[in-house]
Design an enzyme around this catalytic site. Sequence first.
Site, PDB file in Angstrom:
ATOM      1  N   CYS A  92      23.789  34.887  22.601  1.00 15.23           N
ATOM      2  CA  CYS A  92      24.868  35.543  22.856  1.00 15.23           C
ATOM      3  C   CYS A  92      25.416  36.315  21.273  1.00 15.23           C
ATOM      4  O   CYS A  92      23.990  36.953  20.914  1.00 15.23           O
ATOM      5  CB  CYS A  92      25.779  33.499  22.315  1.00 15.23           C
ATOM      6  SG  CYS A  92      25.265  33.645  20.220  1.00 15.23           S
TER       7      CYS A  92
ATOM      8  N   CYS B 158      36.571  35.809  13.230  1.00 13.88           N
ATOM      9  CA  CYS B 158      36.421  37.294  13.754  1.00 13.88           C
ATOM     10  C   CYS B 158      35.702  37.962  14.340  1.00 13.88           C
ATOM     11  O   CYS B 158      35.830  39.066  14.962  1.00 13.88           O
ATOM     12  CB  CYS B 158      37.706  37.361  13.236  1.00 13.88           C
ATOM     13  SG  CYS B 158      39.306  37.302  12.931  1.00 13.88           S
TER      14      CYS B 158
ATOM     15  N   ASP C 293      37.670  33.618   6.256  1.00 15.83           N
ATOM     16  CA  ASP C 293      37.111  33.868   7.905  1.00 15.83           C
ATOM     17  C   ASP C 293      36.283  32.714   8.052  1.00 15.83           C
ATOM     18  O   ASP C 293      35.618  32.554   8.630  1.00 15.83           O
ATOM     19  CB  ASP C 293      36.133  35.354   8.532  1.00 15.83           C
ATOM     20  CG  ASP C 293      34.648  35.572   7.501  1.00 15.83           C
ATOM     21  OD1 ASP C 293      34.592  34.609   6.909  1.00 15.83           O
ATOM     22  OD2 ASP C 293      34.720  36.567   8.112  1.00 15.83           O
TER      23      ASP C 293
END
Lengths: 141, 486
Positions: free
Chosen positions: B442, B291, B233
């Site tokens: 964030c 993801c 990923d």
Amino acid sequence: MTDTVSISKRTYAAIMLQLKNAYPYEGCGILLGNKQSGIVEDINSIDNSAEDDRKTAHYMIDPITLYRLEIEAESRGMSVAGFYHSHPDKAAVLSKEDKQYMIPGMLYVVVSTGRYGIGEIKGYMKDEPDGKVYGVSIWEV
Amino acid sequence: MNVYISATLRNFFGKNARLETKASSINDILSWIKDEYPESEKVLFDENGKLRSFIRIYVGDENRSSEDKWKTSLSEDSEVLLLPAIAGGAPENDSIIPEERRKAVAFDDKEIERFGRHLMLRDIGVKGQKRIKAARVVIAGAGALGSAVIQYLAAAGVGTIKVVDFDEVSLENLQSQVIHTTRDLNRPKVASAKDIVRNINRNINFEAENTKLETENIVDIIDGYDIVIDCTDNYKARYLINDAAYLCDIPVVFGAIYQFEGQVTIFNLNGGPCYRCAFPAPPPAGLVPTCAEGGAISPLPGIIGSIQANEALKLIIGIGDHLSGKILSVDSLYLRFKILELEKEKECPLCGAHPSIKGVQDFDYEDFCGLKQPEEEIPIEGFTPEELAKRIENEDPMTIVDVREPHERAIQRFPNAIVIPIGQLARRMNELDPEQDTIFICKQGMRSILAINTLREAGYKGPMFNLKGGIDAMKDIMFSHEGAWL
């Protein structure tokens, strides 16, 4: 950037028709480029001179046939730009044999043919005798 | 004597069609040519000095290509032709498994029964199933894509399966990584992968590598295997896998997912394009979320991973059409499946005509993927979750800016933060007080770095700090005025 080669629409259609009709055998021929425009504008379709039982997976162009055809082409302001052949029921990737016989600077168009007609169409080239093969994108013009 | 040069070879002979020479035998002509046109030597002869297999020498219409005919002296008026033999053939064995390895495989009665539904397919049959059993496959990543790939390749009967993953199972993995279960929490992912493969078929030779892919280990991990399935990923792992696989001459079945969309393609197959042809450089660090940050719908990795497993099996068996030179793009939200053409790039630094990357050690993957702090840039200061919690408790004057998207804030609101998505930051920088410390937050602390860099470029001069590890890292912080912060 990827190299590109232009082939006239009429010539392109003629190649595909010949290779489609050659199935289940390999079809082959010579690509002729216009010396002025650099566009592939004509072909010499060649009788596959490989032995009958090898024709489904091999093609061969007799050197003397090539010699006569290239002299004839030059008289019309054309020159040999490369070669095309089909891979019946196989992918349009170069086989070991294809790579071994590649002439540096010549264009090789490989077309996958099958029961349903024309499949993948790929162009390949290499610059040096022991150099790497790279892809060439083909444009119909 | 007159020597004719085929039009196909003329570039190596100063574009001349005919050469005049006083030489009187083929031997003499060839050595004269070597002196006159040194460029031509490499196209006529291989590194052992033998005439290349595609070069033919004719005198008139008689083939004189074999060396024993080169000494004969020729008459003054004969014409020597230097021509190419044009030949080739379709690939004989489309399978990536060598024939001798297939032939070494045998089945017992149980296996005949187990794989009956493969054996009855004309395109697979005993030959194909033997290739599957002989195959040695590396699966990089035992996450969501890996879950589908591992299960299907094990069920299909792949003889040797190696799974590489450094990570441990966490609760949020269970939404899509279906080989891991609640009882696997905090276990290495390769351990639950091993369990699942054992439960499917104990005869599979399973190799677990509980390690992170690095320049130091990647070649050892994949060398000698037939195929690598990239289920990772992150960009660093993808470039590492691609480069090492190209250098070891191993095809890669690549898969990637993001939110509702996925991609599958094949790299490094028979001189086809590689990952660098498709993606010459990664996006700036922090711009494209993984993801873990961006999310993905649960069955999507099952769809994409199953297609990866299917592509791998076709390459192993040697059947059908496949995704080399093509990218399959899947939009699971609107059910659009598209196939895009992918060209091999002549200028590719890895597989192009003049490659610059000749070993994985030649290349700085950390720097390329933006994982290093560039030296010339001012380093970004940040707070750990504990430091920020302390400042909040002390009621230090500061502005907290939440740069997450609205749907992310809906999951978890950060108290007393002002909300400015990254795209609006530069335009709305006058809402910030340059006299006061501003802390950017964030989900995982990567996009907040991008936010700070964006404001710096826009000319904002106030003090800016990053929340290291993002809100995810703050989950366990307890505040004294509340029982739990969340």
